[in-house]
Design a protein around this motif. Structure first.
Motif, PDB file in Angstrom:
ATOM      1  N   ILE A 313       0.849  -1.193   0.000  1.00 34.82           N
ATOM      2  CA  ILE A 313       0.000   0.000   0.000  1.00 34.82           C
ATOM      3  C   ILE A 313       0.882   1.239   0.000  1.00 34.82           C
ATOM      4  O   ILE A 313       1.786   1.353   0.820  1.00 34.82           O
ATOM      5  CB  ILE A 313      -0.878   0.016   1.271  1.00 34.82           C
ATOM      6  N   GLU A 314       0.591   2.159  -0.901  1.00 34.88           N
ATOM      7  CA  GLU A 314       1.348   3.411  -0.952  1.00 34.88           C
ATOM      8  C   GLU A 314       0.347   4.568  -0.902  1.00 34.88           C
ATOM      9  O   GLU A 314      -0.701   4.522  -1.552  1.00 34.88           O
ATOM     10  CB  GLU A 314       2.196   3.429  -2.239  1.00 34.88           C
ATOM     11  N   LEU A 315       0.697   5.580  -0.134  1.00 33.80           N
ATOM     12  CA  LEU A 315      -0.189   6.743   0.032  1.00 33.80           C
ATOM     13  C   LEU A 315      -0.152   7.655  -1.204  1.00 33.80           C
ATOM     14  O   LEU A 315      -1.153   8.257  -1.581  1.00 33.80           O
ATOM     15  CB  LEU A 315       0.281   7.516   1.272  1.00 33.80           C
ATOM     16  N   LEU A 316       1.017   7.728  -1.825  1.00 37.32           N
ATOM     17  CA  LEU A 316       1.163   8.649  -2.966  1.00 37.32           C
ATOM     18  C   LEU A 316       0.497   8.070  -4.216  1.00 37.32           C
ATOM     19  O   LEU A 316       0.196   6.874  -4.277  1.00 37.32           O
ATOM     20  CB  LEU A 316       2.649   8.919  -3.240  1.00 37.32           C
ATOM     21  N   GLU A 317       0.328   8.948  -5.200  1.00 36.94           N
ATOM     22  CA  GLU A 317      -0.271   8.508  -6.463  1.00 36.94           C
ATOM     23  C   GLU A 317       0.681   7.601  -7.230  1.00 36.94           C
ATOM     24  O   GLU A 317       1.902   7.716  -7.065  1.00 36.94           O
ATOM     25  CB  GLU A 317      -0.545   9.738  -7.347  1.00 36.94           C
ATOM     26  N   LYS A 318       0.145   6.776  -8.115  1.00 35.68           N
ATOM     27  CA  LYS A 318       0.996   5.928  -8.952  1.00 35.68           C
ATOM     28  C   LYS A 318       1.841   6.836  -9.849  1.00 35.68           C
ATOM     29  O   LYS A 318       1.302   7.696 -10.547  1.00 35.68           O
ATOM     30  CB  LYS A 318       0.124   5.009  -9.809  1.00 35.68           C
ATOM     31  N   PRO A 319       3.159   6.681  -9.835  1.00 36.27           N
ATOM     32  CA  PRO A 319       3.990   7.570 -10.659  1.00 36.27           C
ATOM     33  C   PRO A 319       3.788   7.287 -12.144  1.00 36.27           C
ATOM     34  O   PRO A 319       3.381   6.182 -12.515  1.00 36.27           O
ATOM     35  CB  PRO A 319       5.423   7.219 -10.233  1.00 36.27           C
ATOM     36  N   PRO A 320       4.125   8.263 -12.986  1.00 34.47           N
ATOM     37  CA  PRO A 320       3.975   8.034 -14.440  1.00 34.47           C
ATOM     38  C   PRO A 320       5.029   7.048 -14.950  1.00 34.47           C
ATOM     39  O   PRO A 320       6.029   6.803 -14.278  1.00 34.47           O
ATOM     40  CB  PRO A 320       4.214   9.430 -15.028  1.00 34.47           C
ATOM     41  N   LEU A 321       4.797   6.509 -16.149  1.00 32.26           N
ATOM     42  CA  LEU A 321       5.764   5.558 -16.722  1.00 32.26           C
ATOM     43  C   LEU A 321       6.988   6.278 -17.290  1.00 32.26           C
ATOM     44  O   LEU A 321       8.079   5.722 -17.337  1.00 32.26           O
ATOM     45  CB  LEU A 321       5.099   4.733 -17.832  1.00 32.26           C
ATOM     46  N   ALA A 322       6.767   7.525 -17.732  1.00 33.07           N
ATOM     47  CA  ALA A 322       7.891   8.303 -18.278  1.00 33.07           C
ATOM     48  C   ALA A 322       7.971   9.635 -17.526  1.00 33.07           C
ATOM     49  O   ALA A 322       7.007  10.035 -16.854  1.00 33.07           O
ATOM     50  CB  ALA A 322       7.669   8.548 -19.766  1.00 33.07           C
ATOM     51  N   ARG A 323       9.117  10.327 -17.652  1.00 27.01           N
ATOM     52  CA  ARG A 323       9.300  11.597 -16.945  1.00 27.01           C
ATOM     53  C   ARG A 323       8.210  12.608 -17.314  1.00 27.01           C
ATOM     54  O   ARG A 323       7.890  12.747 -18.501  1.00 27.01           O
ATOM     55  CB  ARG A 323      10.636  12.233 -17.363  1.00 27.01           C
ATOM     56  N   ALA A 324       7.706  13.332 -16.314  1.00 23.88           N
ATOM     57  CA  ALA A 324       6.808  14.449 -16.599  1.00 23.88           C
ATOM     58  C   ALA A 324       7.669  15.626 -17.066  1.00 23.88           C
ATOM     59  O   ALA A 324       8.883  15.665 -16.775  1.00 23.88           O
ATOM     60  CB  ALA A 324       6.051  14.822 -15.326  1.00 23.88           C
ATOM     61  N   THR A 325       7.077  16.587 -17.761  1.00 23.16           N
ATOM     62  CA  THR A 325       7.875  17.720 -18.248  1.00 23.16           C
ATOM     63  C   THR A 325       8.452  18.524 -17.073  1.00 23.16           C
ATOM     64  O   THR A 325       9.489  19.157 -17.193  1.00 23.16           O
ATOM     65  CB  THR A 325       7.036  18.656 -19.146  1.00 23.16           C
ATOM     66  N   SER A 326       7.783  18.453 -15.920  1.00 23.40           N
ATOM     67  CA  SER A 326       8.280  19.177 -14.744  1.00 23.40           C
ATOM     68  C   SER A 326       9.442  18.442 -14.064  1.00 23.40           C
ATOM     69  O   SER A 326       9.969  18.904 -13.068  1.00 23.40           O
ATOM     70  CB  SER A 326       7.140  19.347 -13.742  1.00 23.40           C
ATOM     71  N   ASN A 327       9.821  17.293 -14.599  1.00 27.10           N
ATOM     72  CA  ASN A 327      10.860  16.463 -13.982  1.00 27.10           C
ATOM     73  C   ASN A 327      11.874  16.060 -15.063  1.00 27.10           C
ATOM     74  O   ASN A 327      12.052  14.902 -15.395  1.00 27.10           O
ATOM     75  CB  ASN A 327      10.174  15.221 -13.344  1.00 27.10           C
ATOM     76  N   PRO A 328      12.558  17.072 -15.649  1.00 29.88           N
ATOM     77  CA  PRO A 328      13.407  16.770 -16.806  1.00 29.88           C
ATOM     78  C   PRO A 328      14.733  16.095 -16.417  1.00 29.88           C
ATOM     79  O   PRO A 328      15.148  16.152 -15.261  1.00 29.88           O
ATOM     80  CB  PRO A 328      13.681  18.165 -17.386  1.00 29.88           C
ATOM     81  N   TRP A 329      15.375  15.452 -17.399  1.00 25.72           N
ATOM     82  CA  TRP A 329      16.745  14.987 -17.253  1.00 25.72           C
ATOM     83  C   TRP A 329      17.583  16.206 -16.905  1.00 25.72           C
ATOM     84  O   TRP A 329      17.314  17.276 -17.455  1.00 25.72           O
ATOM     85  CB  TRP A 329      17.205  14.380 -18.590  1.00 25.72           C
ATOM     86  N   PRO A 330      18.644  16.184 -16.052  1.00 22.87           N
ATOM     87  CA  PRO A 330      19.192  15.001 -15.383  1.00 22.87           C
ATOM     88  C   PRO A 330      18.689  14.822 -13.957  1.00 22.87           C
ATOM     89  O   PRO A 330      19.370  14.199 -13.154  1.00 22.87           O
ATOM     90  CB  PRO A 330      20.690  15.313 -15.381  1.00 22.87           C
TER      91      PRO A 330
END
Ligand SMILES: Cc1cc2nc3c(=O)[nH]c(=O)nc-3n(C[C@H](O)[C@H](O)[C@H](O)COP(=O)(O)OP(=O)(O)OC[C@H]3O[C@@H](n4cnc5c(N)ncnc54)[C@H](O)[C@@H]3O)c2cc1C
Ligand code: SF4
Length: 475
Positions: A313-330
């Motif tokens: 069980i996790e309280l947070l939302e299921k993370p996306p499969l790929a990076r969101a634009t707000s979470n860029p490399w690196p």
């Protein structure tokens, strides 16, 4: 750089792991090494970028393009010499580091990152096999006495780096054997304990003394310690677990994850004869609360013990499969990860709040949950979705929701050390509020990673050496 087109010729290949159904039957490591040629091809994918962001990604600053180049050329000894300039224990990080270096690998921008961690493990294992790993015995003795409290990765790194500089080093550990979470937290199937023992033997041969079964603050007071040693490095970890103080918390069957994982590790080590029935998940339905690494370790351990089913069980939302634009490399990618323990079988649930533990005659029978809608994860604001209450029948629950802070009763109180806002030991530049006392690892930075603990232990040893040099009369 050996092959400028290596990344065009070779795709990243997956680690060779034993199949989940097979590996679930035992507690041993299950990674199957490639042949040397495969490592050399994979290392040639490293582009030797103008700005190797992996250096920044690795808390130790490992010289990744340099050792990849040496591996590609088949010069494994050179690769190991380069790796050892920054990392005391590549045999640990090569097995269990989440590899933030790979998250910042430039090739990862539009391709898959270089297999850095797996190459690192093979460099290290080759060094042990070839006998290049030897005790690091100093050429001169300073007579300066250093006590290291705690033998996790931070303590081991602080001890090795202090001994290298010629100081006399004693490591105190309250557990039966050295290693901290490497030995008592992380399961054997991720890190075989012979790997920890092998390193400790080398350190002993270098002249480091390990005193186990000794709790500083209890068996030896801060005052006595100070009269015997010139400098003290606290590497006591972040050991106070976060609790879930909801209805039913006292029911039999609700455990802290660390109590469970430690017990299983002690049984495998022969420190305890057999599994306590409360800690044996054979035939039981298990719920793990907490979606992180510790939770995954409980999943892997429960499956190996023969649990009927395991939910997480996790309280947070299921993370996306790929990076969101707000979470860029690196940046570290906030994406869905599937650990090897997850591959072995688990029902994963996200955005689920645990409301209460339900029981009968004092024993756990289930967990009541409700779905939540996140309003703002950064501000930790959510609302319950009415009508989604559900009871998960279960026989055991593991609380794997992290660690709040280091213990302060005992040594920290006796030294009267200042704490930071998060109740960790305050130690700017690794120096605590007492001039002869230093701190490193999880007790200073809060719960973290093995690679960070090693990096902190190394830097604390540098700070201790500077303290020593300031005390030595100039000639
Ligand atoms: C279950 C679990 C799995 C994890 N898996 C991973 C992973 O896969 N990869 C990763 O990078 N990180 C992982 N981590 C995190 C990682 O293990 C820690 O960040 C790291 O071990 C911290 O190192 P440390 O040396 O600061 O402390 P610890 O490893 O906690 O060691 C502290 C030591 O100090 C001793 N001690 C405390 N007080 C005293 C005292 N008064 N006297 C004597 N001895 C004392 C303790 O007994 C302990 O041995 C995991 C953590 C847990 C709990
Ligand atoms: S220690 Fe971890 S972050 Fe550093 S190079 Fe190795 S795998 Fe990457």
């Amino acid at each position: 750089m050996g092959d400028i087109k290596g990344f065009l010729k070779h795709d990243r290949i997956a680690k060779g792991n034993e199949a989940p159904e097979q590996r679930k039957k035992h507690f041993e490591e299950f990674s199957i090494p490639w042949n040397k040629a495969k490592y050399e091809d994979q290392a040639s994918r490293c582009m030797d970028c103008g700005i190797p962001f992996c250096h920044e990604g690795c808390p130790l600053g490992n010289k990744i393009p340099d050792f990849n180049d040496a591996v590609h050329r088949g010069n494994w000894q050179e690769a190991w010499e380069l790796l050892k300039t920054t990392n005391n224990f590549p045999e640990f990080t090569g097995r269990i580091c989440p590899a933030p270096c790979e998250a910042s690998c430039v090739l990862g921008l539009n391709n898959e990152a270089v297999n850095i961690e797996h190459i690192e493990k093979e460099i290290s294992e080759t060094a042990f096999k070839e006998g290049w790993e030897k005790p690091i015995v100093p050429t001169t003795e300073t007579g300066f006495k250093v006590a290291v409290i705690g033998s996790g990765p931070a303590g081991l790194a602080a001890a090795e780096e202090s001994r290298k500089r010629g100081h006399s080093v004693t490591v105190f550990e309250r557990d039966n054997a050295p290693g901290g979470l490497l030995r008592y937290g992380i399961p054997d199937f991720k890190l075989d304990k012979s790997t920890v023992a092998r390193r400790v033997s080398l350190m002993e041969a270098a002249g480091i003394e390990f005193k186990t079964g000794v709790e500083i603050g209890e068996d030896i007071t801060a005052e006595v310690l100070e009269t015997t040693f010139d400098a003290i490095i606290l590497c006591t970890g972040s050991t106070v677990p976060r609790n879930l103080t909801i209805e039913g918390r006292d029911l039999k069957g609700v455990h802290f994850a660390m109590d469970y994982l430690k017990h299983q590790n002690q049984v495998i080590a022969g420190e305890i004869d057999s599994l306590n029935s409360e800690m044996d998940m054979a035939g039981k339905r298990v719920v793990v609360i907490g979606g992180g690494d510790t939770g995954a370790d409980c999943v892997g351990t429960s499956n190996r013990q023969g649990a009927v089913n395991v939910s997480q069980i996790e309280l947070l939302e299921k993370p996306p499969l790929a990076r969101a634009t707000s979470n860029p490399w690196p940046e570290w990618p906030m994406v869905l990860t599937t650990s090897t323990s997850h591959e072995e079988g688990v029902d994963r649930n996200w955005a689920l709040l645990t409301k209460r533990f339900i029981g009968l005659d004092g024993r756990l029978t289930g967990v009541e949950t409700v779905k939540i809608q996140w309003i703002d994860q950064a501000r930790f604001e959510y609302q319950e979705v009415s009508g989604t209450e559900e009871v998960k029948p279960c026989d055991a629950v593991f609380l794997a929701i992290g660690f709040a802070k280091p213990e302060t009763k005992g040594i920290v109180e006796q030294f009267d050390l200042a704490l930071d806002q998060k109740s960790n030991i305050k130690a700017s530049g690794y120096k605590t509020s007492k001039p002869n006392v230093f701190a490193a690892g999880d007790c200073r930075r809060g719960q973290s990673l093995v690679v960070w603990a090693i990096a902190e232990g190394r830097k604390a040893a540098v700070a201790v050496n500077q303290y020593y040099q300031a005390l030595v009369p100039k000639t």
